[in-house]
Design a protein around this motif. Sequence first.
Motif, PDB file in Angstrom:
ATOM      1  N   SER A  75     -25.253 -28.122  -8.004  1.00 21.96           N
ATOM      2  CA  SER A  75     -25.674 -28.673  -6.849  1.00 21.96           C
ATOM      3  C   SER A  75     -26.183 -30.185  -6.993  1.00 21.96           C
ATOM      4  CB  SER A  75     -26.803 -28.156  -6.163  1.00 21.96           C
ATOM      5  OG  SER A  75     -27.855 -27.960  -6.878  1.00 21.96           O
ATOM      6  N   THR A  79     -25.723 -34.797  -5.601  1.00 23.06           N
ATOM      7  CA  THR A  79     -26.843 -35.577  -5.285  1.00 23.06           C
ATOM      8  C   THR A  79     -26.774 -36.805  -6.303  1.00 23.06           C
ATOM      9  OG1 THR A  79     -28.294 -34.209  -6.539  1.00 23.06           O
ATOM     10  CG2 THR A  79     -28.029 -33.692  -4.305  1.00 23.06           C
ATOM     11  N   PRO A  99     -24.772 -23.007  -2.741  1.00 24.01           N
ATOM     12  CA  PRO A  99     -25.262 -22.567  -1.530  1.00 24.01           C
ATOM     13  C   PRO A  99     -26.026 -23.637  -0.772  1.00 24.01           C
ATOM     14  CG  PRO A  99     -26.668 -21.611  -3.223  1.00 24.01           C
ATOM     15  CD  PRO A  99     -25.471 -22.026  -3.846  1.00 24.01           C
ATOM     16  N   SER A 100     -26.788 -24.562  -1.567  1.00 24.57           N
ATOM     17  CA  SER A 100     -27.392 -25.435  -0.898  1.00 24.57           C
ATOM     18  C   SER A 100     -27.600 -26.572  -2.111  1.00 24.57           C
ATOM     19  CB  SER A 100     -28.829 -25.064  -0.433  1.00 24.57           C
ATOM     20  OG  SER A 100     -29.592 -24.642  -1.647  1.00 24.57           O
ATOM     21  N   ILE A 101     -28.177 -27.768  -1.503  1.00 28.60           N
ATOM     22  CA  ILE A 101     -28.295 -29.058  -2.531  1.00 28.60           C
ATOM     23  C   ILE A 101     -29.702 -29.417  -2.095  1.00 28.60           C
ATOM     24  CG2 ILE A 101     -25.926 -29.692  -2.738  1.00 28.60           C
ATOM     25  CD1 ILE A 101     -26.297 -31.952  -0.872  1.00 28.60           C
ATOM     26  N   GLU A 102     -30.299 -29.790  -3.159  1.00 32.04           N
ATOM     27  CA  GLU A 102     -31.525 -30.803  -2.882  1.00 32.04           C
ATOM     28  C   GLU A 102     -31.421 -32.164  -1.922  1.00 32.04           C
ATOM     29  OE1 GLU A 102     -35.263 -32.863  -5.309  1.00 32.04           O
ATOM     30  OE2 GLU A 102     -33.744 -31.524  -6.325  1.00 32.04           O
ATOM     31  N   SER A 103     -31.766 -32.321  -0.860  1.00 33.50           N
ATOM     32  CA  SER A 103     -31.565 -33.382  -0.209  1.00 33.50           C
ATOM     33  C   SER A 103     -32.327 -34.654  -0.665  1.00 33.50           C
ATOM     34  CB  SER A 103     -31.805 -33.275   1.250  1.00 33.50           C
ATOM     35  OG  SER A 103     -31.508 -34.230   2.054  1.00 33.50           O
ATOM     36  N   PRO A 124     -20.040 -24.966   2.904  1.00 33.05           N
ATOM     37  CA  PRO A 124     -21.217 -25.274   2.968  1.00 33.05           C
ATOM     38  C   PRO A 124     -21.787 -25.959   3.859  1.00 33.05           C
ATOM     39  CG  PRO A 124     -20.337 -26.513   1.181  1.00 33.05           C
ATOM     40  CD  PRO A 124     -19.011 -25.680   1.744  1.00 33.05           C
ATOM     41  N   SER A 125     -22.909 -25.571   4.756  1.00 29.50           N
ATOM     42  CA  SER A 125     -23.530 -26.408   5.652  1.00 29.50           C
ATOM     43  C   SER A 125     -24.022 -27.919   5.064  1.00 29.50           C
ATOM     44  CB  SER A 125     -24.561 -25.462   6.457  1.00 29.50           C
ATOM     45  OG  SER A 125     -25.590 -25.181   5.372  1.00 29.50           O
ATOM     46  N   PHE A 126     -24.272 -27.732   3.828  1.00 27.26           N
ATOM     47  CA  PHE A 126     -24.698 -28.940   3.473  1.00 27.26           C
ATOM     48  C   PHE A 126     -23.932 -30.382   3.479  1.00 27.26           C
ATOM     49  CE2 PHE A 126     -23.371 -27.398  -0.746  1.00 27.26           C
ATOM     50  CZ  PHE A 126     -22.499 -28.252  -0.890  1.00 27.26           C
ATOM     51  N   GLU A 129     -24.499 -33.522   5.433  1.00 23.33           N
ATOM     52  CA  GLU A 129     -25.534 -34.527   5.027  1.00 23.33           C
ATOM     53  C   GLU A 129     -24.568 -35.812   4.487  1.00 23.33           C
ATOM     54  OE1 GLU A 129     -28.482 -33.728   2.285  1.00 23.33           O
ATOM     55  OE2 GLU A 129     -28.785 -31.553   3.107  1.00 23.33           O
TER      56      GLU A 129
END
Length: 216
Positions: A75, A79, A99-103, A124-126, A129
Amino acid sequence: GEDGIGKMHLNFRITNNLTGTIPPEVGHIQGMTNFVMEHQTGLYGSIPSTIGNMGNLSSFSISFAGPEFGGVIPSSLFTIPTIEWLSFQFNEGTFSFPPSIESKGNNGLLGIMCQSSGFYGTLPSFLLEFTSIKNLIVEDNSLEGTVPDSFGTLASLELLNLRNNELTGTLPQTLGRLSKVKAIVFGNNKFIGTLPTWAGNLTKLQLLDLSYNEFT
């Protein structure tokens, strides 16, 4: 060089029998701007999460790697504040998105190209962003699930290519908001429902490929 002092390119584009893993210490190379590895079939393991420490990286590309290299893309790669292009093409292993990333409010990513590299799992939903993204290509992989409604918020998108996966469900109406999109390529999936009416709203659209699906 022309890039000035402190900028560095890692470029292994020819087969030179590199074997082993990408060492985590690679993340300490702060001046790295471009990371390119091609035809390194002796690599194994996965991309180290320390790759996210490369604070000046603008492009990352791995192509034609062998069957023992793959795994979850860290992830942290998504970023890096300066990252613009991510490319995984014609790799023999299997990969998946985190599954996700740190925004971190980073929206400078311009392109994600994942072609014929064994990507599995879901979209992925991220990705929503990355409001600056122009090219999203995840072609010839094994992705499942549906196209998220949130993809309609990717206002800068010009090319959306999800051809030849295992994607299902109906196409979200929100895709009609992609006012800059020039090509939507969804052929060779398992989409259902009626053919989309929203395509008529897309004044820049030059190519719409919905072939070999299960539309009624």
